[in-house]
Write a protein that holds these residues in place. Structure first.
Motif, PDB file in Angstrom:
ATOM      1  N   MET A   1      -5.961 -24.872  35.069  1.00 47.83           N
ATOM      2  CA  MET A   1      -4.799 -25.403  35.738  1.00 47.83           C
ATOM      3  C   MET A   1      -4.670 -25.848  36.836  1.00 47.83           C
ATOM      4  O   MET A   1      -5.300 -25.235  37.799  1.00 47.83           O
ATOM      5  N   HIS A   2      -3.770 -26.819  37.208  1.00 44.09           N
ATOM      6  CA  HIS A   2      -3.860 -27.097  38.681  1.00 44.09           C
ATOM      7  C   HIS A   2      -3.163 -26.285  39.531  1.00 44.09           C
ATOM      8  O   HIS A   2      -2.259 -25.624  38.921  1.00 44.09           O
ATOM      9  N   ARG A   3      -3.451 -26.262  40.789  1.00 47.49           N
ATOM     10  CA  ARG A   3      -2.780 -25.288  41.462  1.00 47.49           C
ATOM     11  C   ARG A   3      -1.250 -25.560  42.287  1.00 47.49           C
ATOM     12  O   ARG A   3      -0.567 -24.887  42.462  1.00 47.49           O
TER      13      ARG A   3
ATOM     14  N   PRO B   1       4.191 -25.233  44.247  1.00 49.56           N
ATOM     15  CA  PRO B   1       3.226 -24.375  43.663  1.00 49.56           C
ATOM     16  C   PRO B   1       3.456 -24.010  42.142  1.00 49.56           C
ATOM     17  O   PRO B   1       4.539 -24.218  41.679  1.00 49.56           O
ATOM     18  N   THR B   2       2.395 -23.860  41.199  1.00 48.23           N
ATOM     19  CA  THR B   2       2.751 -23.678  39.781  1.00 48.23           C
ATOM     20  C   THR B   2       3.299 -22.232  39.728  1.00 48.23           C
ATOM     21  O   THR B   2       4.193 -22.113  38.819  1.00 48.23           O
ATOM     22  N   LEU B   3       3.277 -21.335  40.783  1.00 46.07           N
ATOM     23  CA  LEU B   3       4.007 -20.141  40.524  1.00 46.07           C
ATOM     24  C   LEU B   3       5.417 -20.247  40.477  1.00 46.07           C
ATOM     25  O   LEU B   3       6.170 -19.357  39.979  1.00 46.07           O
ATOM     26  N   ILE B   4       6.160 -21.185  41.112  1.00 46.42           N
ATOM     27  CA  ILE B   4       7.441 -21.235  41.145  1.00 46.42           C
ATOM     28  C   ILE B   4       8.183 -21.580  39.766  1.00 46.42           C
ATOM     29  O   ILE B   4       8.767 -20.854  39.564  1.00 46.42           O
ATOM     30  N   PRO B   5       7.510 -22.563  39.021  1.00 46.09           N
ATOM     31  CA  PRO B   5       8.311 -22.568  37.542  1.00 46.09           C
ATOM     32  C   PRO B   5       7.898 -21.555  36.580  1.00 46.09           C
ATOM     33  O   PRO B   5       8.521 -21.148  35.820  1.00 46.09           O
ATOM     34  N   LEU B   6       6.771 -20.804  36.887  1.00 47.34           N
ATOM     35  CA  LEU B   6       6.373 -19.783  36.234  1.00 47.34           C
ATOM     36  C   LEU B   6       7.329 -18.514  36.397  1.00 47.34           C
ATOM     37  O   LEU B   6       7.862 -17.843  35.655  1.00 47.34           O
TER      38      LEU B   6
ATOM     39  N   ARG C   1      15.159  -3.305  35.855  1.00 50.68           N
ATOM     40  CA  ARG C   1      15.148  -4.793  35.959  1.00 50.68           C
ATOM     41  C   ARG C   1      14.284  -5.212  36.854  1.00 50.68           C
ATOM     42  O   ARG C   1      13.546  -6.415  36.440  1.00 50.68           O
ATOM     43  N   ALA C   2      14.334  -4.995  38.143  1.00 48.11           N
ATOM     44  CA  ALA C   2      13.299  -5.824  38.960  1.00 48.11           C
ATOM     45  C   ALA C   2      11.902  -5.477  38.691  1.00 48.11           C
ATOM     46  O   ALA C   2      10.986  -6.592  38.925  1.00 48.11           O
ATOM     47  N   SER C   3      11.501  -4.291  38.282  1.00 46.35           N
ATOM     48  CA  SER C   3       9.962  -4.049  37.996  1.00 46.35           C
ATOM     49  C   SER C   3       9.581  -4.969  36.683  1.00 46.35           C
ATOM     50  O   SER C   3       8.697  -5.293  36.593  1.00 46.35           O
ATOM     51  N   LEU C   4      10.642  -5.000  35.846  1.00 39.48           N
ATOM     52  CA  LEU C   4      10.484  -5.633  34.515  1.00 39.48           C
ATOM     53  C   LEU C   4      10.045  -7.306  34.990  1.00 39.48           C
ATOM     54  O   LEU C   4       9.295  -8.007  34.456  1.00 39.48           O
ATOM     55  N   LEU C   5      11.055  -7.772  36.159  1.00 42.35           N
ATOM     56  CA  LEU C   5      10.702  -9.139  36.431  1.00 42.35           C
ATOM     57  C   LEU C   5       9.214  -9.248  36.977  1.00 42.35           C
ATOM     58  O   LEU C   5       8.726 -10.316  36.766  1.00 42.35           O
ATOM     59  N   VAL C   6       8.991  -8.407  37.939  1.00 43.07           N
ATOM     60  CA  VAL C   6       7.802  -8.467  38.432  1.00 43.07           C
ATOM     61  C   VAL C   6       6.553  -8.428  37.551  1.00 43.07           C
ATOM     62  O   VAL C   6       5.638  -9.191  37.755  1.00 43.07           O
TER      63      VAL C   6
ATOM     64  N   ALA D   1       2.274 -11.066  34.978  1.00 39.45           N
ATOM     65  CA  ALA D   1       1.487 -11.599  33.432  1.00 39.45           C
ATOM     66  C   ALA D   1       1.472 -13.296  33.332  1.00 39.45           C
ATOM     67  O   ALA D   1       0.452 -13.508  32.913  1.00 39.45           O
ATOM     68  N   LEU D   2       2.566 -13.613  33.644  1.00 38.21           N
ATOM     69  CA  LEU D   2       2.475 -15.409  33.331  1.00 38.21           C
ATOM     70  C   LEU D   2       1.495 -15.945  34.332  1.00 38.21           C
ATOM     71  O   LEU D   2       1.021 -16.819  34.078  1.00 38.21           O
ATOM     72  N   GLY D   3       1.418 -15.271  35.619  1.00 38.24           N
ATOM     73  CA  GLY D   3       0.720 -15.847  36.602  1.00 38.24           C
ATOM     74  C   GLY D   3      -0.801 -15.466  36.405  1.00 38.24           C
ATOM     75  O   GLY D   3      -1.634 -16.322  36.662  1.00 38.24           O
ATOM     76  N   LEU D   4      -1.126 -14.319  35.845  1.00 36.38           N
ATOM     77  CA  LEU D   4      -2.393 -13.960  35.257  1.00 36.38           C
ATOM     78  C   LEU D   4      -2.888 -14.736  34.372  1.00 36.38           C
ATOM     79  O   LEU D   4      -4.155 -15.418  34.058  1.00 36.38           O
ATOM     80  N   ALA D   5      -2.149 -15.306  33.330  1.00 33.64           N
ATOM     81  CA  ALA D   5      -2.537 -16.034  32.007  1.00 33.64           C
ATOM     82  C   ALA D   5      -2.635 -17.200  32.450  1.00 33.64           C
ATOM     83  O   ALA D   5      -3.624 -17.907  32.008  1.00 33.64           O
ATOM     84  N   VAL D   6      -2.046 -18.021  33.520  1.00 38.45           N
ATOM     85  CA  VAL D   6      -2.194 -19.305  33.790  1.00 38.45           C
ATOM     86  C   VAL D   6      -3.371 -19.555  34.933  1.00 38.45           C
ATOM     87  O   VAL D   6      -4.309 -20.394  34.639  1.00 38.45           O
TER      88      VAL D   6
END
Length: 66
Positions: free
Chosen positions: A1-3, A13-18, A49-54, A59-64
């Motif tokens: 995946m592109h960075r 960065p791809t992390l913003i939409p993630l 809730r904050a830890s759930l968001l993190v 997990a999404l970042g690691l998957a991508v």
């Protein structure tokens, strides 16, 4: 995946939409957990809730980026 992703000629960065997608997913999971009544057993709901968001964004970042 592109960075990075081109949005209207600007690279972001791809992390913003993630993280935006992770926030939406966290909102859905939060609503489901509230309906079930899990927050009665949680010591600090805002911290949960904050830890759930993190966790979801991580997990999404690691998957991508794997």
């Amino acid at each position: 995946m592109h960075r990075e992703i081109a949005v209207l000629g600007a690279y972001i960065p791809t992390l913003i939409p993630l993280c935006i997608g992770g926030a939406a997913l966290t909102w859905i999971v939060d609503r489901l957990l509230a309906q079930v009544g899990l927050f009665r057993f949680v010591w600090h709901p805002a911290l949960f809730r904050a830890s759930l968001l993190v966790c979801i964004c991580g997990a999404l970042g690691l998957a991508v980026y794997r």
